[in-house]
Design a protein around this motif. Structure first.
Motif, PDB file in Angstrom:
ATOM      1  N   UNK A 185     -15.494  -5.687   2.531  1.00 40.88           N
ATOM      2  CA  UNK A 185     -14.146  -6.167   2.279  1.00 40.88           C
ATOM      3  C   UNK A 185     -14.117  -7.560   1.716  1.00 40.88           C
ATOM      4  N   UNK A 186     -12.907  -8.007   1.440  1.00 36.76           N
ATOM      5  CA  UNK A 186     -12.675  -9.373   1.005  1.00 36.76           C
ATOM      6  C   UNK A 186     -11.264  -9.768   1.384  1.00 36.76           C
ATOM      7  N   UNK A 187     -11.017 -11.066   1.374  1.00 37.52           N
ATOM      8  CA  UNK A 187      -9.691 -11.601   1.634  1.00 37.52           C
ATOM      9  C   UNK A 187      -9.157 -12.143   0.323  1.00 37.52           C
ATOM     10  N   UNK A 188      -7.962 -11.692  -0.044  1.00 36.78           N
ATOM     11  CA  UNK A 188      -7.293 -12.176  -1.246  1.00 36.78           C
ATOM     12  C   UNK A 188      -6.283 -13.234  -0.842  1.00 36.78           C
ATOM     13  N   UNK A 189      -6.326 -14.380  -1.506  1.00 34.61           N
ATOM     14  CA  UNK A 189      -5.346 -15.442  -1.300  1.00 34.61           C
ATOM     15  C   UNK A 189      -4.432 -15.405  -2.513  1.00 34.61           C
ATOM     16  N   UNK A 190      -3.124 -15.235  -2.280  1.00 33.12           N
ATOM     17  CA  UNK A 190      -2.167 -15.095  -3.372  1.00 33.12           C
ATOM     18  C   UNK A 190      -0.994 -16.053  -3.182  1.00 33.12           C
TER      19      UNK A 190
ATOM     20  N   UNK B 158     -17.551 -14.362   8.138  1.00 25.45           N
ATOM     21  CA  UNK B 158     -16.249 -14.170   7.532  1.00 25.45           C
ATOM     22  C   UNK B 158     -16.395 -13.397   6.227  1.00 25.45           C
ATOM     23  N   UNK B 159     -15.330 -12.698   5.859  1.00 22.84           N
ATOM     24  CA  UNK B 159     -15.321 -12.003   4.580  1.00 22.84           C
ATOM     25  C   UNK B 159     -15.216 -13.012   3.445  1.00 22.84           C
ATOM     26  N   UNK B 160     -15.736 -12.666   2.278  1.00 26.86           N
ATOM     27  CA  UNK B 160     -15.558 -13.562   1.137  1.00 26.86           C
ATOM     28  C   UNK B 160     -14.077 -13.655   0.794  1.00 26.86           C
ATOM     29  N   UNK B 161     -13.672 -14.803   0.290  1.00 21.66           N
ATOM     30  CA  UNK B 161     -12.276 -15.046  -0.040  1.00 21.66           C
ATOM     31  C   UNK B 161     -12.143 -15.200  -1.554  1.00 21.66           C
ATOM     32  N   UNK B 162     -11.193 -14.490  -2.140  1.00 17.94           N
ATOM     33  CA  UNK B 162     -10.901 -14.599  -3.565  1.00 17.94           C
ATOM     34  C   UNK B 162      -9.543 -15.270  -3.706  1.00 17.94           C
ATOM     35  N   UNK B 163      -9.540 -16.498  -4.238  1.00 15.16           N
ATOM     36  CA  UNK B 163      -8.309 -17.267  -4.384  1.00 15.16           C
ATOM     37  C   UNK B 163      -7.692 -16.949  -5.742  1.00 15.16           C
ATOM     38  N   UNK B 164      -6.664 -16.099  -5.745  1.00 10.57           N
ATOM     39  CA  UNK B 164      -6.028 -15.688  -6.996  1.00 10.57           C
ATOM     40  C   UNK B 164      -5.296 -16.840  -7.666  1.00 10.57           C
ATOM     41  N   UNK B 165      -4.929 -17.855  -6.920  1.00 14.07           N
ATOM     42  CA  UNK B 165      -4.216 -18.986  -7.519  1.00 14.07           C
ATOM     43  C   UNK B 165      -5.107 -19.762  -8.480  1.00 14.07           C
ATOM     44  N   UNK B 166      -6.420 -19.625  -8.355  1.00 14.01           N
ATOM     45  CA  UNK B 166      -7.357 -20.341  -9.223  1.00 14.01           C
ATOM     46  C   UNK B 166      -7.713 -19.538 -10.480  1.00 14.01           C
TER      47      UNK B 166
ATOM     48  N   UNK C  23       1.627 -14.402   5.728  1.00 17.15           N
ATOM     49  CA  UNK C  23       2.731 -13.926   4.890  1.00 17.15           C
ATOM     50  C   UNK C  23       3.688 -15.040   4.497  1.00 17.15           C
ATOM     51  N   UNK C  24       3.224 -15.950   3.681  1.00 13.44           N
ATOM     52  CA  UNK C  24       4.071 -16.956   3.055  1.00 13.44           C
ATOM     53  C   UNK C  24       4.533 -18.065   3.972  1.00 13.44           C
ATOM     54  N   UNK C  25       5.397 -18.899   3.492  1.00 13.93           N
ATOM     55  CA  UNK C  25       6.178 -18.743   2.265  1.00 13.93           C
ATOM     56  C   UNK C  25       5.442 -19.173   0.993  1.00 13.93           C
ATOM     57  N   UNK C  26       4.350 -19.897   1.088  1.00 14.39           N
ATOM     58  CA  UNK C  26       3.658 -20.335  -0.133  1.00 14.39           C
ATOM     59  C   UNK C  26       2.305 -19.666  -0.323  1.00 14.39           C
ATOM     60  N   UNK C  27       1.727 -19.110   0.716  1.00 10.67           N
ATOM     61  CA  UNK C  27       0.410 -18.463   0.639  1.00 10.67           C
ATOM     62  C   UNK C  27       0.463 -17.135   1.378  1.00 10.67           C
ATOM     63  N   UNK C  28      -0.103 -16.121   0.740  1.00 15.29           N
ATOM     64  CA  UNK C  28      -0.283 -14.816   1.381  1.00 15.29           C
ATOM     65  C   UNK C  28      -1.776 -14.558   1.412  1.00 15.29           C
ATOM     66  N   UNK C  29      -2.246 -14.049   2.529  1.00 14.18           N
ATOM     67  CA  UNK C  29      -3.643 -13.634   2.663  1.00 14.18           C
ATOM     68  C   UNK C  29      -3.642 -12.160   3.037  1.00 14.18           C
ATOM     69  N   UNK C  30      -4.411 -11.404   2.277  1.00 14.39           N
ATOM     70  CA  UNK C  30      -4.530  -9.975   2.528  1.00 14.39           C
ATOM     71  C   UNK C  30      -5.995  -9.620   2.675  1.00 14.39           C
ATOM     72  N   UNK C  31      -6.319  -8.885   3.720  1.00 15.35           N
ATOM     73  CA  UNK C  31      -7.692  -8.437   3.954  1.00 15.35           C
ATOM     74  C   UNK C  31      -7.817  -7.004   3.419  1.00 15.35           C
ATOM     75  N   UNK C  32      -8.677  -6.827   2.427  1.00  9.11           N
ATOM     76  CA  UNK C  32      -8.949  -5.520   1.835  1.00  9.11           C
ATOM     77  C   UNK C  32     -10.267  -5.019   2.401  1.00  9.11           C
ATOM     78  N   UNK C  33     -10.288  -3.757   2.846  1.00  5.98           N
ATOM     79  CA  UNK C  33     -11.518  -3.123   3.288  1.00  5.98           C
ATOM     80  C   UNK C  33     -11.637  -1.800   2.546  1.00  5.98           C
ATOM     81  N   UNK C  34     -12.764  -1.600   1.890  1.00  5.25           N
ATOM     82  CA  UNK C  34     -12.963  -0.341   1.185  1.00  5.25           C
ATOM     83  C   UNK C  34     -13.305   0.737   2.199  1.00  5.25           C
ATOM     84  N   UNK C  35     -12.529   1.812   2.187  1.00  7.32           N
ATOM     85  CA  UNK C  35     -12.697   2.858   3.183  1.00  7.32           C
ATOM     86  C   UNK C  35     -13.582   3.994   2.722  1.00  7.32           C
ATOM     87  N   UNK C  36     -13.642   4.214   1.405  1.00  2.67           N
ATOM     88  CA  UNK C  36     -14.443   5.336   0.902  1.00  2.67           C
ATOM     89  C   UNK C  36     -14.822   5.078  -0.546  1.00  2.67           C
TER      90      UNK C  36
END
Length: 118
Positions: free
Chosen positions: A73-78, A43-51, A104-117
């Motif tokens: 990449x990483x997964x952002x939890x917002x 799994x990708x590392x997860x960064x919990x922005x709520x913390x 996509x909510x209503x209380x948690x959003x998870x976004x997977x970021x992948x660096x392309x270049x």
């Protein structure tokens, strides 16, 4: 030499450390989340922005994203849909990341970021 000066010591010599045969090392090449031994991370590392304190949140996220190699990449939890962050990211690094919302909510959003270049 005075009483307060330490005796002259030879400079330390570098020590080479042999890697353990079972150690996983990041290859840094070809991106991805795998290691040099060819095993893929589950799994990708997860960064919990709520913390992260609000005053440091965007800077911390940009630091984490900026450290990714192309293909990694990483997964952002917002706590909300991070539209302002995404706009800032595109202004700062246009087209550098693919972003996929995986929750996509209503209380948690998870976004997977992948660096392309670079």
């Amino acid at each position: 030499m005075t009483a307060h000066q330490p005796a002259h010591q030879p400079a330390p010599q570098p020590v080479e450390i042999e890697p353990r045969p079972d150690a996983h090392r990041s290859s840094g090449a070809e991106g991805g989340s795998g290691c040099a031994c060819g095993h893929e991370a589950e799994a990708l590392p997860e960064l919990d922005a709520t913390a992260i304190p609000h005053a440091l949140r965007h800077a911390t996220i940009f630091g984490a994203l900026g450290s990714l190699a192309p293909g990694a990449g990483l997964v952002l939890v917002a706590p909300h849909d991070p539209l302002p962050l995404l706009a800032q990211l595109e202004d700062r690094w246009p087209g550098r990341f693919d972003v996929v919302r995986t929750e996509t909510g209503p209380t948690v959003w998870r976004l997977r970021f992948t660096r392309t270049r670079g």
